[in-house]
Design an enzyme around this catalytic site. Structure first.
Site, PDB file in Angstrom:
ATOM      1  N   TYR A  61       0.830  -1.206   0.000  1.00 38.87           N
ATOM      2  CA  TYR A  61       0.000   0.000   0.000  1.00 38.87           C
ATOM      3  C   TYR A  61       0.862   1.252   0.000  1.00 38.87           C
ATOM      4  O   TYR A  61       1.663   1.474   0.908  1.00 38.87           O
ATOM      5  CB  TYR A  61      -0.939   0.025   1.210  1.00 38.87           C
ATOM      6  CG  TYR A  61      -2.049  -0.995   1.169  1.00 38.87           C
ATOM      7  CD1 TYR A  61      -2.350  -1.712   0.008  1.00 38.87           C
ATOM      8  CD2 TYR A  61      -2.807  -1.259   2.304  1.00 38.87           C
ATOM      9  CE1 TYR A  61      -3.357  -2.653  -0.019  1.00 38.87           C
ATOM     10  CE2 TYR A  61      -3.833  -2.206   2.285  1.00 38.87           C
ATOM     11  CZ  TYR A  61      -4.097  -2.896   1.124  1.00 38.87           C
ATOM     12  OH  TYR A  61      -5.103  -3.830   1.092  1.00 38.87           O
ATOM     13  N   LEU A  66     -18.287  -0.948   0.171  1.00 35.33           N
ATOM     14  CA  LEU A  66     -19.086   0.102  -0.469  1.00 35.33           C
ATOM     15  C   LEU A  66     -18.852   0.136  -1.975  1.00 35.33           C
ATOM     16  O   LEU A  66     -19.253   1.081  -2.651  1.00 35.33           O
ATOM     17  CB  LEU A  66     -18.750   1.472   0.139  1.00 35.33           C
ATOM     18  CG  LEU A  66     -19.042   1.638   1.633  1.00 35.33           C
ATOM     19  CD1 LEU A  66     -18.656   3.043   2.105  1.00 35.33           C
ATOM     20  CD2 LEU A  66     -20.512   1.371   1.920  1.00 35.33           C
ATOM     21  N   GLY A 118     -17.200   3.133  -3.330  1.00 33.45           N
ATOM     22  CA  GLY A 118     -18.024   4.333  -3.209  1.00 33.45           C
ATOM     23  C   GLY A 118     -19.284   4.293  -4.040  1.00 33.45           C
ATOM     24  O   GLY A 118     -20.161   5.146  -3.893  1.00 33.45           O
TER      25      GLY A 118
END
Length: 339
Positions: free
Chosen positions: A57, A212, A215
């Site tokens: 990351y 999600l 988004g």
């Protein structure tokens, strides 16, 4: 924040996991150190202790930010999960993959960046379809015996591989995988075919990434806020739009954000589930944290399930059809279920 046991372990983790893939500004996006610290403060002040990162990351910056933050605080309060497998190093053929050599190298580098003596949860990041699963588990077990890792975990790997690994670990007396990280959301329910039933069988906690859907389930794409998403993404097709509209309708009814509805749907499934909530702004995390006070009704769950239903394929659909047939013969299936 309430706490849950992670898999079949006695490790207590917060009911939400903070995802830190966006900690760092490499690649032209993400949160700088000060913003990342603000997100971490907000999470810990709410009682959060479960934090997810990976060696890859932001090319290691995510781990470095976490290391700097935690080094000035109570290390034992936090449950740090990181991953190995991926690394951008074209000069070293063993700087990526699931092999023991890469695992040991990656863990040593992660420990330095995280400024800690141990990693709480170590994930295999993604299956390479090369390394034997017994090599992975034996190496993880050695790290656990050395005190450099506390628990083994696995991500983005076929169900049969995980099942073979945990069965072998049980036979050999090695540490088993206690949690499974996969993409899972109302827009991505295919793990229900094999991965989630497997996780339930072995008592593993599922930690969904992208709950999600990047988004999409917040309704932002319905509002035309496409950002970095590609036009051909399956998060922009007719199916995703239909599902997102159902989420928004329930959110409007309850007076909460669509994101809270989508997150809570994952939390109210019939298996142990701790969604990973990522954030690059404090306001994003503040909204996600509201989900701990949300409860969806049976009618809400049915509406969302119907809107997002998928085919289980074979043998899942066959079993479902067989159950209907058995029910038609005097409720035999019901009696078997009760027993």
């Amino acid at each position: 924040m309430k706490y849950k046991l992670l898999g079949r372990s006695g490790l207590k983790v917060s009911e939400l996991c903070l995802g830190t893939m966006g900690f760092g500004t490499e690649n032209g996006w993400g949160a700088d150190k000060d913003t990342s610290f603000g997100i971490l403060d907000t999470f810990t002040n709410a009682g959060g202790n479960f934090i997810d990162t990976a060696n890859i990351y932001k090319l290691g910056t995510s781990e470095k930010i976490l290391g700097e933050y935690i080094s000035n605080r109570d290390r034992d309060y936090f449950v740090l999960a990181t991953k190995y497998s991926l690394h951008d190093n074209k000069t070293n053929p063993n700087a990526s993959g699931n092999n023991r050599k890469n695992m040991l190298r990656s863990v040593e580098e992660s420990l330095k960046r995280l400024k800690t003596d141990f990693i709480d949860v170590l994930y295999l990041h993604i299956w390479d379809d090369i390394t034997p699963i017994d090599e992975v588990l034996r190496a993880m077990d050695d790290l656990i015996r050395q005190g450099k890792v506390n628990y083994a975990a696995i991500s983005d790997t076929p169900a049969w591989v995980v099942a073979k690994g945990n069965t072998l670990a049980e036979l050999m007396g090695w540490s088993q995988f206690i949690t499974l990280q996969v993409e899972y959301s109302l827009l991505q329910r295919t793990p229900e075919r094999e991965l989630i039933p497997m996780a339930k069988h072995y008592g593993m906690t599922v930690t969904p990434w992208a709950p999600l859907a990047g988004g999409a389930l917040t309704g932002k794409y319905l509002r035309g806020e496409h950002g970095r998403i590609k036009p051909e993404s399956n998060r922009l097709n007719d199916n995703s739009v239909r599902i997102t509209k159902a989420v928004v309708e329930i959110a409007d009814e309850l007076g909460i954000s669509p994101g809270n509805v989508a997150l809570q749907w994952t939390r109210q499934q019939n298996f142990s589930c701790i969604p990973i909530v990522g954030a690059t702004k404090v306001s994003q995390l503040e909204d996600n944290l509201q989900v701990i006070d949300v409860e969806l009704t049976a009618a809400h769950l049915q509406k969302l399930d119907e809107a997002s239903a998928i085919s289980l394929g074979f043998p899942g659909d066959f079993f479902r059809e067989d159950a209907v047939k058995l029910n038609s013969f005097g409720g035999f299936y019901d009696r078997v279920e009760k027993r």
